[in-house]
Design a protein around this motif. Structure first.
Motif, PDB file in Angstrom:
ATOM      1  N   THR A   1       3.453 -11.523  19.668  1.00 28.87           N
ATOM      2  CA  THR A   1       2.614 -11.598  18.478  1.00 28.87           C
ATOM      3  C   THR A   1       2.715 -12.973  17.816  1.00 28.87           C
ATOM      4  O   THR A   1       1.708 -13.566  17.417  1.00 28.87           O
ATOM      5  CB  THR A   1       3.011 -10.497  17.474  1.00 28.87           C
ATOM      6  N   ILE A   2       3.925 -13.493  17.721  1.00 29.92           N
ATOM      7  CA  ILE A   2       4.128 -14.814  17.117  1.00 29.92           C
ATOM      8  C   ILE A   2       3.422 -15.886  17.938  1.00 29.92           C
ATOM      9  O   ILE A   2       2.774 -16.775  17.382  1.00 29.92           O
ATOM     10  CB  ILE A   2       5.631 -15.120  16.985  1.00 29.92           C
ATOM     11  N   LEU A   3       3.526 -15.798  19.250  1.00 30.36           N
ATOM     12  CA  LEU A   3       2.857 -16.772  20.106  1.00 30.36           C
ATOM     13  C   LEU A   3       1.343 -16.726  19.914  1.00 30.36           C
ATOM     14  O   LEU A   3       0.677 -17.775  19.890  1.00 30.36           O
ATOM     15  CB  LEU A   3       3.238 -16.547  21.567  1.00 30.36           C
ATOM     16  N   LEU A   4       0.790 -15.534  19.767  1.00 36.41           N
ATOM     17  CA  LEU A   4      -0.656 -15.418  19.520  1.00 36.41           C
ATOM     18  C   LEU A   4      -1.034 -16.037  18.184  1.00 36.41           C
ATOM     19  O   LEU A   4      -2.026 -16.767  18.084  1.00 36.41           O
ATOM     20  CB  LEU A   4      -1.082 -13.942  19.537  1.00 36.41           C
TER      21      LEU A   4
ATOM     22  N   THR B   1      -1.778 -18.873  23.482  1.00 34.20           N
ATOM     23  CA  THR B   1      -2.264 -17.672  24.153  1.00 34.20           C
ATOM     24  C   THR B   1      -1.773 -17.517  25.593  1.00 34.20           C
ATOM     25  O   THR B   1      -1.539 -16.403  26.038  1.00 34.20           O
ATOM     26  CB  THR B   1      -3.803 -17.624  24.130  1.00 34.20           C
ATOM     27  N   ARG B   2      -1.604 -18.598  26.308  1.00 39.10           N
ATOM     28  CA  ARG B   2      -1.116 -18.480  27.692  1.00 39.10           C
ATOM     29  C   ARG B   2       0.315 -17.958  27.730  1.00 39.10           C
ATOM     30  O   ARG B   2       0.647 -17.097  28.542  1.00 39.10           O
ATOM     31  CB  ARG B   2      -1.214 -19.824  28.413  1.00 39.10           C
TER      32      ARG B   2
ATOM     33  N   GLU C   1      13.361 -13.947  16.135  1.00 42.06           N
ATOM     34  CA  GLU C   1      12.277 -14.800  15.619  1.00 42.06           C
ATOM     35  C   GLU C   1      12.821 -15.866  14.692  1.00 42.06           C
ATOM     36  O   GLU C   1      12.428 -17.026  14.768  1.00 42.06           O
ATOM     37  CB  GLU C   1      11.241 -13.933  14.889  1.00 42.06           C
ATOM     38  N   ARG C   2      13.751 -15.500  13.813  1.00 41.64           N
ATOM     39  CA  ARG C   2      14.336 -16.497  12.902  1.00 41.64           C
ATOM     40  C   ARG C   2      15.140 -17.538  13.678  1.00 41.64           C
ATOM     41  O   ARG C   2      15.135 -18.718  13.331  1.00 41.64           O
ATOM     42  CB  ARG C   2      15.223 -15.812  11.861  1.00 41.64           C
ATOM     43  N   LYS C   3      15.825 -17.129  14.728  1.00 38.53           N
ATOM     44  CA  LYS C   3      16.615 -18.083  15.521  1.00 38.53           C
ATOM     45  C   LYS C   3      15.722 -19.009  16.348  1.00 38.53           C
ATOM     46  O   LYS C   3      16.022 -20.192  16.488  1.00 38.53           O
ATOM     47  CB  LYS C   3      17.597 -17.337  16.443  1.00 38.53           C
TER      48      LYS C   3
END
Length: 177
Positions: free
Chosen positions: A22-25, A30-31, A79-81
């Motif tokens: 989700t974070i990457l999106l 997107t890849r 995610e924070r790290k």
């Protein structure tokens, strides 16, 4: 009991993977998100397949739910790290502080200084863009020099031009040489 443990462990892996995808999106990668999505889909099918084999097995359902919750905690920690992306801070000061501006620039942060009109006086605002991985370092500098500064932050989805872009291009050229 072994199935419940497997479901729990799959959820502890699945939810952080879901979080990262989700974070990457959101960061417009997107890849990478699609690649992570392959792993996410496989884990999802396996864990739900085990649960749906016997919906009367409340231990498996409970393991799925508790594993999902534990996975959320782990996903937030990861995610924070990882601290993917960039953040912008607006730092508001009651008076000009060259010491702060200088310290931030020496630390490699891009700083733009604005002068504005407050209700009773002139105010100063610093716009600072930083990698999220350096956010703690940035906050330490602010807390040491201007602990009473008002700050607001927001994450950047994308940007173009400016100090960071130039310095990244310079580092990329140096790396390629």
């Amino acid at each position: 009991m072994l199935q419940a443990l497997l479901i729990f462990l799959l959820q502890i892996v699945y939810v952080p993977v879901l979080t990262i995808r989700t974070i990457l999106l959101v960061k417009n990668q997107t890849r990478s998100a699609a690649g992570v999505g392959l792993l996410e889909g496989a884990i999802y099918i396996v864990s739900l397949g085990i649960v749906f084999q016997d919906l009367s097995n409340f231990l498996n359902i409970f393991a799925y739910v508790i594993g999902f919750s534990a996975g959320l905690l782990l996903g937030g920690y990861i995610e924070r790290k990882l601290a993917i992306g960039y953040i912008t801070y607006n730092v508001s000061l009651l008076e000009r502080c060259e010491e702060l501006v200088s310290a931030l620039r020496q630390a490699g942060f891009g700083v733009t200084v604005f002068e504005g009109e407050g209700i009773n006086s002139v105010r100063y605002r610093l716009d600072v863009v930083a990698k999220r991985s350096r956010e703690a370092e940035f906050l330490d500098i602010i807390n040491q020099i201007a602990p009473k500064a008002f700050m607001a932050s927001y994450e950047i989805r994308s940007f173009r031009g400016g100090y960071l872009t130039k310095s990244m291009k310079k580092r990329h050229k140096e790396y390629r040489s």
